[in-house]
Design a protein around this motif. Structure first.
Motif, mmCIF file in Angstrom:
data_model
loop_
_atom_site.group_PDB
_atom_site.id
_atom_site.type_symbol
_atom_site.label_atom_id
_atom_site.label_comp_id
_atom_site.label_asym_id
_atom_site.label_seq_id
_atom_site.Cartn_x
_atom_site.Cartn_y
_atom_site.Cartn_z
ATOM 1 N N GLU A 3 -6.633 -13.072 1.054
ATOM 2 C CA GLU A 3 -7.792 -12.652 1.831
ATOM 3 C C GLU A 3 -7.988 -13.491 3.088
ATOM 4 O OE1 GLU A 3 -7.984 -12.489 -1.632
ATOM 5 O OE2 GLU A 3 -7.817 -10.346 -1.274
ATOM 6 N N GLN A 6 -8.147 -11.759 6.374
ATOM 7 C CA GLN A 6 -9.247 -10.816 6.552
ATOM 8 C C GLN A 6 -10.495 -11.512 7.088
ATOM 9 O OE1 GLN A 6 -9.849 -7.863 3.396
ATOM 10 N NE2 GLN A 6 -8.224 -8.924 2.304
ATOM 11 N N LYS A 377 -11.879 1.037 6.570
ATOM 12 C CA LYS A 377 -10.664 0.257 6.305
ATOM 13 C C LYS A 377 -11.009 -1.055 5.604
ATOM 14 C CE LYS A 377 -6.505 -1.654 8.445
ATOM 15 N NZ LYS A 377 -6.502 -2.813 7.540
ATOM 16 N N ASP A 381 -9.637 -1.870 1.970
ATOM 17 C CA ASP A 381 -8.851 -3.085 1.761
ATOM 18 C C ASP A 381 -9.424 -3.920 0.623
ATOM 19 O OD1 ASP A 381 -6.999 -2.540 3.674
ATOM 20 O OD2 ASP A 381 -7.850 -3.851 5.215
ATOM 21 N N GLU A 384 -8.092 -2.142 -2.529
ATOM 22 C CA GLU A 384 -6.644 -2.192 -2.711
ATOM 23 C C GLU A 384 -6.110 -3.615 -2.833
ATOM 24 O OE1 GLU A 384 -5.343 1.994 -0.557
ATOM 25 O OE2 GLU A 384 -5.108 0.116 0.537
ATOM 26 N N ARG A 385 -6.837 -4.589 -2.292
ATOM 27 C CA ARG A 385 -6.396 -5.976 -2.358
ATOM 28 C C ARG A 385 -7.095 -6.755 -3.472
ATOM 29 N NH1 ARG A 385 -3.588 -7.783 2.121
ATOM 30 N NH2 ARG A 385 -3.254 -6.191 3.707
#
Length: 733
Positions: A3, A6, A377, A381, A384-385
């Motif tokens: 992460e 991000q 998004k 994310d 999905e992460r």
């Protein structure tokens, strides 16, 4: 570090006065903690490999070899037979290197060479030992001389190296995962390496199977591919939903930590040979990403948060605070925050997960068009992460003696739910129900059931026998009230995207409503009685399934459970497995034993890489690539698999004694029907006196009926047991 990229650690703007920087302390803090955690994990792996290494592959063994060589030199004993002095002649001459220094350096180089040669010799010996499969064909109670010699060699530490190094259920690339390595046709050998992974890949057959069977499928994976696993059958440790979720999530993360540190011992065959599986590394932080022609698996090395779904809303829950894993009580508090949240889903959010339940192409197009930028998004994310996905379900599920269909409803809920309350693309979705029961839904491409079964047994045992619960069914300990609450994910879903979501939802609902499920307990006997009949429990059940199918329809091509090395094995010819009622009992028993022996032989051949399905599959891939039409493959591959079966593993890691805790048997798991007019049957042999069956088919097929097939299975089991004239003793519920 998953992460770290991000987090927006700083922002800058260009002004007439220069560049204006704005630092985010919170983001920098997360980057710092993630970096520290990553290096801690690396050091833990290095420490583990040093402490648990096997001679001669440890630094300490290298030092022993060097010291031994140096001692012999100073004692004027040349153990190198002159090699040390030859090495000395090739060393560059320098005024800084005297005769003593050159001798010392030559001795160290010679010792290192000896040490490396020992490692290579050990690896080759290990490879040779693991390529021996004669032990699988030995009759019960007997062992040949060669097998005894092999067992002694393994027990000395060569064959058991994988268990000592702590590698989870596997070894290095030289472990006995059979794959063809012969040169292919020149047109193929020089072709698309992306499609064939190179002709020397040790995992190429499994890679092809994953790519061409799983990831290239364009139909929905919800019923057609995913599978599920259940909670304890008879008991639930607590009725508190948030508490059960807290203990379960913490237990799963403890497993992930042990897996990262390579502290999970492998599953062993005969307590000697580690069974190979390279899939466990993808158990966490993995998501199936939709594509136009094929999907891909996105796997991150680490993830520090969890994605949670409740009442149509999505949340992001951090799993660590100040670099430490949250306690079960802290996790319970976080999940209770979500349960107490009275906010409503945003437009399009409630059924968003239905995109993962429908056809893959519309989902890929919608993902690229509506979820590739902005808040959509960022929220996607976060899902999905995530380490995995958690659903706090509003229903109550589980086994209920008063309701005959309780396990049927439980199974359907875990397999598909409401088609929009599980993220079917995640490696697994943990589902915790309102009454404290739980289960999981698994995406199939990354692993088979034995891998998730290993995690599941660890989680259930840790939850019940190690973590436990306090007053009122809450997790042990005191929560940290200073933690930041869960983060609600934000969405901006336009009307066109909602139409795509609704279309996927309607398709998924049609598939889910068509699933006919029957889950029941067979309590007349279990593997205890079958063993007294001196036959394999798996062969006994497989032949019972064939007999049940034969009585209502016709002999079926059957796809039984894959062997531990991921080689499938076909059942013996149905005619052999279906004794005629008109024959004498002794003749029927002989036919049964013949079929059981054939089943065992095919199973053993599959474990050694001689199963037919992978070979036919490889021929199919090569023929398609070369554009060759094969009438043989066309006929063989067109045969329908109307009976697909699987056995859920039980007591793989034995963290508690099932005989002393009979109420802690697992319910097992199941999957959807493979053929439109066929059955999907999964079973778990739970202890000595219980077998649970999970049967699926489709309502739309006039030839199938799951409940009818279940009754036929029960009768077939009783009829075969009667051949042995062994008294039955029912298990008490």
């Amino acid at each position: 570090m998953a992460e770290a990229h991000q987090a927006v650690a700083f922002q800058f703007t260009v002004t007439p006065d220069g560049v204006d920087f704005q630092l985010s302390r919170e983001a920098l803090k997360h980057v710092y903690l993630s970096t520290i955690s990553s290096w801690k994990k690396r050091f833990a792996r290095i420490k583990n490999s040093i402490l648990t290494g096997v001679f001669p592959a440890t630094p300490s063994s290298w030092l022993v070899v060097v010291m031994t060589t140096m001692t012999s030199i100073y004692c004027r004993v040349d153990v190198s037979m002159g090699l040390i002095f030859r090495i000395q002649n090739y060393l560059p001459r320098s005024r800084y290197l005297g005769i003593r220094s050159r001798t010392l350096l030559s001795g160290m180089l010679f010792s290192t060479g000896v040490w490396l040669s020992g490692i290579l010799l050990c690896r080759q010996t290990l490879k040779l030992l693991l390529s021996y499969h004669g032990w699988m064909f030995e009759p019960h109670g007997k062992m040949s001389r060669s097998t005894r010699l092999w067992a002694v060699s393994c027990s000395l530490g060569l064959g058991a190296r994988g268990s000592q190094t702590g590698r989870p259920m596997g070894l290095d690339p030289e472990s006995p995962r059979q794959s063809p390595e012969s040169p292919l046709n020149p047109a193929l050998a020089g072709g698309d390496r992306a499609a064939f992974r190179g002709t020397l890949s040790a995992q190429q057959v499994s890679d092809w199977w994953e790519e061409y069977i799983y990831l290239r499928g364009r139909s929905p994976i919800m019923v057609n591919s995913n599978y599920y696993v259940m909670d304890f059958l008879y008991m639930s440790p607590t009725k508190q939903q948030a508490a059960r979720a807290g203990n379960a999530v913490h237990s799963i993360l403890l497993y992930r930590r042990r897996l990262d540190r390579e502290e999970i011992p492998p599953v062993m065959a005969l307590s000697l040979v580690p069974m190979c599986s390279y899939q466990m590394e993808r158990m966490f932080n993995t998501t199936r990403i939709p594509g136009q022609e094929r999907d891909t698996l996105q796997h991150l090395s680490d993830s520090k948060h969890l994605a949670v779904f409740h009442r149509g809303r999505f949340y992001k829950v951090w799993l660590y605070h100040a670099g430490r894993l949250l306690s079960p009580r802290d996790l319970e508090m976080q999940f209770q925050h979500i349960l107490d949240d009275l906010s409503f889903p945003e437009p399009g959010e409630e059924r968003l997960a239905a995109l993962t339940a429908g056809d893959r192409v519309p989902w890929a197009e919608a993902r690229a068009k509506y979820f590739s930028h902005g808040k959509n998004k960022a929220s996607l994310d976060a899902i999905e992460r995530a380490a995995f996905f958690l659903t706090l379900d509003e229903e109550a599920q589980g086994f209920d003696k008063e309701r005959e269909d309780s396990l049927d409803r439980y199974s359907k809920s875990l397999l598909h739910g409401y088609c929009c309350d599980r993220w079917f693309d995640k490696s697994f979705t943990l589902v915790v129900y309102r009454n404290g029961k739980l289960g999981a839904n698994m995406e199939h491409s990354w692993a088979d059931a034995p891998v998730i079964g290993h995690l599941w047994e660890f989680m259930l045992a840790t939850d019940q026998f190690q973590l436990g619960y306090g007053d009122g069914g809450h997790c042990q300990g005191v929560p940290n009230t200073g933690l930041a609450p869960p983060q609600r994910l934000k969405w901006d879903i336009p009307e066109e995207c909602r139409s795509v979501i609704n279309a996927s939802y309607q398709l998924a609902r049609e598939l889910a409503d068509d699933v006919d499920f029957c889950c029941f307990q067979f309590i007349d006997f279990g593997k205890g009685l079958i063993k007294r009949c001196r036959t394999s429990p798996d062969a006994f059940i497989q032949i019972s399934l064939q007999l049940a199918h034969f009585r209502v329809r016709r002999p079926a091509a059957c796809y039984p459970p894959p062997a531990p090395t991921q080689r499938a094995v076909p059942c013996p010819p149905p005619g052999t497995a279906s004794p005629a009622a008109a024959l004498p009992c002794s003749e029927r028993l002989r036919l049964f034993q013949t079929a059981a022996n054939k089943h065992q032989l095919l199973y053993r051949l599959a474990m050694t890489g001689a199963g037919i399905d992978r070979h036919l599959f490889c021929l199919y891939v090569v023929s398609r690539y070369l554009g060759v039409d094969s009438p043989f493959l066309a006929q063989v591959l067109s045969e329908p698999w109307r009976l697909s079966t699987s056995q859920t593993p039980q007591q793989q890691i034995k963290m508690f004694d099932l005989e002393k805790n009979p109420d802690h048997v697992s319910s097992g798991g199941g999957f959807g029907p493979v053929a439109d007019d066929g059955y999907g049957v999964s079973y778990i042999i739970a202890g000595e006196n219980l077998i649970t069956f999970h049967i699926s088919s489709k309502h739309s097929s006039p030839e199938t009926d799951s409940k009818r097939f279940g009754k036929n299975i029960q009768q077939a089991m009783l009829d075969i047991a009667a051949l042995f004239n062994v008294p039955l003793k029912k298990m008490e519920n």
